[in-house]
Design a protein around this motif. Structure first.
Motif, PDB file in Angstrom:
ATOM      1  N   GLU A  94       0.704  -1.138   0.085  1.00  0.00           N
ATOM      2  CA  GLU A  94       0.021  -0.095   0.070  1.00  0.00           C
ATOM      3  C   GLU A  94       0.837   1.340   0.183  1.00  0.00           C
ATOM      4  OE1 GLU A  94      -4.228   0.814   2.028  1.00  0.00           O
ATOM      5  OE2 GLU A  94      -2.699   0.542   3.380  1.00  0.00           O
ATOM      6  N   ASP A  95       1.211   1.598  -1.249  1.00  0.00           N
ATOM      7  CA  ASP A  95       2.394   2.760  -1.266  1.00  0.00           C
ATOM      8  C   ASP A  95       1.771   4.230  -1.686  1.00  0.00           C
ATOM      9  OD1 ASP A  95       4.198   0.820  -0.785  1.00  0.00           O
ATOM     10  OD2 ASP A  95       3.811   0.148  -2.894  1.00  0.00           O
ATOM     11  N   GLU A  96       0.501   4.480  -1.650  1.00  0.00           N
ATOM     12  CA  GLU A  96      -0.259   5.505  -1.916  1.00  0.00           C
ATOM     13  C   GLU A  96      -0.390   6.338  -0.672  1.00  0.00           C
ATOM     14  OE1 GLU A  96      -4.302   7.209  -4.119  1.00  0.00           O
ATOM     15  OE2 GLU A  96      -3.620   5.313  -4.685  1.00  0.00           O
ATOM     16  N   PRO A  97       0.057   7.649  -0.503  1.00  0.00           N
ATOM     17  CA  PRO A  97       0.072   8.398   0.692  1.00  0.00           C
ATOM     18  C   PRO A  97      -1.174   8.604   1.333  1.00  0.00           C
ATOM     19  CG  PRO A  97       1.342   9.465  -1.250  1.00  0.00           C
ATOM     20  CD  PRO A  97       0.595   8.515  -2.006  1.00  0.00           C
ATOM     21  N   ALA A  98      -2.400   8.510   0.445  1.00  0.00           N
ATOM     22  CA  ALA A  98      -3.576   8.710   1.246  1.00  0.00           C
ATOM     23  C   ALA A  98      -4.010   7.102   1.496  1.00  0.00           C
ATOM     24  CB  ALA A  98      -4.570   9.370   0.067  1.00  0.00           C
ATOM     25  N   CYS A  99      -3.442   6.191   1.455  1.00  0.00           N
ATOM     26  CA  CYS A  99      -4.256   4.620   1.713  1.00  0.00           C
ATOM     27  C   CYS A  99      -3.471   4.297   2.976  1.00  0.00           C
ATOM     28  CB  CYS A  99      -4.125   3.974   0.639  1.00  0.00           C
ATOM     29  SG  CYS A  99      -4.914   4.411  -0.842  1.00  0.00           S
ATOM     30  N   GLY A 238     -21.764  -6.918   2.490  1.00  0.00           N
ATOM     31  CA  GLY A 238     -20.578  -6.896   3.350  1.00  0.00           C
ATOM     32  C   GLY A 238     -20.189  -5.369   3.812  1.00  0.00           C
ATOM     33  N   THR A 239     -18.854  -5.104   4.260  1.00  0.00           N
ATOM     34  CA  THR A 239     -18.211  -4.143   4.786  1.00  0.00           C
ATOM     35  C   THR A 239     -17.133  -3.680   3.628  1.00  0.00           C
ATOM     36  OG1 THR A 239     -16.608  -5.040   6.156  1.00  0.00           O
ATOM     37  CG2 THR A 239     -18.975  -4.451   7.109  1.00  0.00           C
ATOM     38  N   VAL A 240     -16.612  -2.313   3.946  1.00  0.00           N
ATOM     39  CA  VAL A 240     -15.685  -1.720   3.314  1.00  0.00           C
ATOM     40  C   VAL A 240     -14.888  -1.026   4.120  1.00  0.00           C
ATOM     41  CG1 VAL A 240     -15.004  -0.148   1.336  1.00  0.00           C
ATOM     42  CG2 VAL A 240     -17.229  -1.447   0.980  1.00  0.00           C
ATOM     43  N   MET A 241     -13.253  -1.310   3.743  1.00  0.00           N
ATOM     44  CA  MET A 241     -12.543  -0.252   4.708  1.00  0.00           C
ATOM     45  C   MET A 241     -12.176   1.011   3.854  1.00  0.00           C
ATOM     46  SD  MET A 241     -11.729  -2.127   7.398  1.00  0.00           S
ATOM     47  CE  MET A 241      -9.968  -1.680   8.020  1.00  0.00           C
ATOM     48  N   LEU A 242     -11.947   1.909   4.436  1.00  0.00           N
ATOM     49  CA  LEU A 242     -11.870   3.325   3.887  1.00  0.00           C
ATOM     50  C   LEU A 242     -10.761   3.971   4.549  1.00  0.00           C
ATOM     51  CD1 LEU A 242     -15.525   4.445   3.323  1.00  0.00           C
ATOM     52  CD2 LEU A 242     -14.139   3.794   1.699  1.00  0.00           C
ATOM     53  N   THR A 243     -10.135   4.767   3.948  1.00  0.00           N
ATOM     54  CA  THR A 243      -8.968   5.615   4.466  1.00  0.00           C
ATOM     55  C   THR A 243      -9.426   7.021   4.261  1.00  0.00           C
ATOM     56  OG1 THR A 243      -7.347   4.258   4.097  1.00  0.00           O
ATOM     57  CG2 THR A 243      -6.674   6.298   4.947  1.00  0.00           C
ATOM     58  N   VAL A 244      -9.934   7.787   5.458  1.00  0.00           N
ATOM     59  CA  VAL A 244     -10.539   9.168   5.191  1.00  0.00           C
ATOM     60  C   VAL A 244      -9.475  10.150   5.752  1.00  0.00           C
ATOM     61  CG1 VAL A 244     -12.251  10.687   5.648  1.00  0.00           C
ATOM     62  CG2 VAL A 244     -12.768   8.265   5.642  1.00  0.00           C
ATOM     63  N   SER A 245      -8.908  11.104   4.948  1.00  0.00           N
ATOM     64  CA  SER A 245      -7.855  12.049   5.385  1.00  0.00           C
ATOM     65  C   SER A 245      -8.035  13.445   4.436  1.00  0.00           C
ATOM     66  CB  SER A 245      -6.555  11.464   4.999  1.00  0.00           C
ATOM     67  OG  SER A 245      -6.174  11.272   3.692  1.00  0.00           O
ATOM     68  N   ALA A 312      -9.247   2.331  -4.568  1.00  0.00           N
ATOM     69  CA  ALA A 312      -8.299   1.909  -3.123  1.00  0.00           C
ATOM     70  C   ALA A 312      -8.861   2.229  -1.966  1.00  0.00           C
ATOM     71  CB  ALA A 312      -6.875   2.410  -3.325  1.00  0.00           C
ATOM     72  N   GLY A 313     -10.008   2.911  -2.050  1.00  0.00           N
ATOM     73  CA  GLY A 313     -10.994   3.066  -0.669  1.00  0.00           C
ATOM     74  C   GLY A 313     -10.339   4.367   0.136  1.00  0.00           C
ATOM     75  N   ALA A 314      -9.764   5.244  -0.576  1.00  0.00           N
ATOM     76  CA  ALA A 314      -9.311   6.394   0.060  1.00  0.00           C
ATOM     77  C   ALA A 314     -10.204   7.817  -0.465  1.00  0.00           C
ATOM     78  CB  ALA A 314      -8.006   7.090  -0.517  1.00  0.00           C
ATOM     79  N   ILE A 315     -10.767   8.369   0.717  1.00  0.00           N
ATOM     80  CA  ILE A 315     -11.679   9.395   0.536  1.00  0.00           C
ATOM     81  C   ILE A 315     -11.024  10.687   1.181  1.00  0.00           C
ATOM     82  CG2 ILE A 315     -13.841  10.418   1.042  1.00  0.00           C
ATOM     83  CD1 ILE A 315     -14.005   7.864  -0.785  1.00  0.00           C
TER      84      ILE A 315
END
Length: 537
Positions: A94-99, A238-245, A312-315
């Protein structure tokens, strides 16, 4: 500005936890605690596992969203047909700064990921399992998890399992890059499209999927498709994993059922009540405006329908008091830096797009806007991996979402707002640039040669683009789109072949480094007009 997210930010959950079960009890679920929280897991046959994945509509959670059951069946069929054992690879790069969602899972629930991977390995008769990571924390957690299960890479092991650590680079997360690194090469795409399901690690059929995907499979295998389907939407259960920044008070990773309004997720993280825009899917994703945010729910289909992307689940929301084009430019420059420098659409096209976006900010007018659109169009489907495609999608979305700001900057004096730097990047605005492994500096070092097009001779045969696509692409008129370009070291032989085979003798190569420092393997320096006799030898 552009503060890097920690490996394990705050974790929250909406509704009942599934992937994050036990996070309220301990920081990391070791094997003993994992079994207490989730219970034992019974093995399943290959077709049972495929049917389970199909019934819950499980799709890859790394960005592409490919149906997992199709991938599973494809690998199994290929392995049976060839009479070889497949390989299972978990992609935790996981190499994206927002994930950070996969990083959180590997650090806090590594055994849930291993459960899903081992289910697949046993069902298909695999004898090799590799977990790809890029961070010290994820490497340490996963190696500890393998040790807790008594798994090793020993030759006598029934299942050889190990962790593959690669550098933190956007391109190392590509499936082809990870496979290449596992085989001992550099963690960059090989330059050709290869199906991992047919020809992956060591040439064997390889089941490669994202870390969250395997964890979701493990949950579904325990509770069954009916109970799994009780959470979330009917067609995306199901569910989803998100990164919120971004412009939020509390950057976080959050587990939510599909169907939850996107605005509710933003409120939990402390986003502005009316954001100027929200980047969905990460830096290979798409912007949506404030009005669209109120229509969107957390699901792949819903976000696609409103012009966004789950990706990739980033918001990442941004506020009204920052310049959206300035924020996007910082990301565009970072995306250009992440090139593996081995194909023209990436190492030439992406910097050109970033420069074009900067021209728009500096009042370049309609020509600058059209130039960015053209570059984004030209890089699509022409790279060695999906990095140019994802970057082009981000650029096109930026132009579409912020039309008023485009006009203010391109045709006027700008929007008058500062660049707050709210979109996270790595420290210093860039990631480490070295790509170790597999090839030495002699091949991966800086370019030593430049190739030139003599427009007085060029007749648009297009052979240069066929031989050297890393450098040359053809424009709408059939002629090369660049007049001169650096030659990657690995492509020097191809560049010389392009020069020799040009029917019009319109190409030449010159040394771009000081002669005294040039290695003995330099290509011959060809001066204009000497080509026919020099190349005919």
């Amino acid at each position: 500005m552009n503060e890097a997210l920690p490996d394990v930010p705050e974790v929250r959950v909406v509704g009942l936890p599934q992937l994050t079960s036990g996070f309220d009890l301990v920081d990391r679920l070791d094997l003993q605690m994992h079994l207490k929280v989730h219970g034992p897991l019974e093995p399943l046959g290959g077709e049972q596992l495929a049917q389970l994945a199909e019934r819950i509509n499980l799709r890859g959670r790394g960005g592409a969203g490919f149906p997992f059951h199709k991938k599973l069946r494809s690998v199994a069929e290929s392995a049976i047909k060839r009479g070889v054992r497949p390989v299972v690879v978990v992609n935790g790069s996981e190499d994206e700064p927002a994930c950070r969602k996969d990083t959180v899972l590997i650090n806090r629930a590594p055994h849930l990921i291993l459960d899903g991977a081992l289910l697949c390995a046993e069902a298909m008769g695999a004898r090799t399992l590799v977990v790809g990571v890029t961070r010290e924390s994820t490497q340490r957690s996963m190696e500890q998890a393998l040790a807790e299960r008594g798994l090793s890479n020993g030759r006598r092991s029934a299942l050889r399992a190990r962790v593959q650590r690669n550098p933190v680079r956007m391109v190392t997360g590509a499936a082809a890059s990870l496979i290449r690194s596992i085989d001992g090469g550099p963690a960059i795409p090989p330059g050709r499209k290869v199906s991992a399901s047919k020809n992956g690690v060591g040439g064997a059929p390889t089941l490669l999927s994202n870390a969250e995907t395997f964890a979701q499979l493990a949950i579904a295998a325990r509770i069954g498709p009916e109970r799994y389907g009780n959470t979330g939407l009917y067609d995306e259960p199901g569910t989803v994993m998100l990164t919120v920044s971004g412009a939020v008070a509390r950057p976080m990773v959050i587990e939510v059922p599909t169907g939850v309004p996107l605005r509710y997720v933003l409120q939990l993280a402390g986003a502005p009540p009316v954001p100027q825009g929200v980047l969905t899917g990460g830096y290979h994703g798409k912007w949506i405006d404030a009005a669209t945010v109120n229509e969107a729910i957390v699901s792949r289909n819903s976000l696609d329908a409103v012009g966004g992307s789950l990706g990739a689940g980033a918001i990442l929301p941004i506020s009204q008091d920052t310049c959206p084009l300035g924020e996007s430019l910082m990301v565009a420059k970072w995306l250009a830096q992440e090139s593996a420098n081995q194909c023209g659409p990436c190492y030439l096209g992406l910097p050109a797009a970033a420069r074009g976006l900067e021209d728009i900010l500096n009042g370049g007018g309609p020509a600058a806007v059209e130039a960015v659109r053209q570059v984004a169009k030209n890089v699509k489907r022409r790279g060695a991996c999906s990095h140019p495609d994802g970057s082009a999608m981000f650029l096109e979305s930026t132009l579409k979402a912020f039309g008023e700001d485009i006009a203010l900057h391109a045709l006027g004096n700008g929007c008058g707002r500062p660049v707050a730097g709210v979109l996270p990047l790595f420290e210093g605005g860039a990631t480490p640039t070295g790509i170790p492994g597999g090839e030495d500096e002699e091949k991966n070092g800086p370019s030593r040669q430049k190739i030139f097009v003599d427009w007085t001779l060029c007749r648009g045969h297009g052979l240069c683009a066929d031989i050297l696509p890393e450098v040359f692409q053809l424009g709408a008129d059939g002629f090369p789109t660049v007049a001169q370009a650096q030659v990657p070291r690995y492509a020097e032989a191809k560049a010389l072949r392009a020069v020799r085979r040009c029917p019009a003798l319109a190409l030449r190569i010159e040394d771009s480094a000081p002669q005294a420092k040039a290695p003995s393997r330099n290509l011959p320096v060809l001066s204009q007009g000497r080509g026919r006799r020099a190349l005919g030898r």
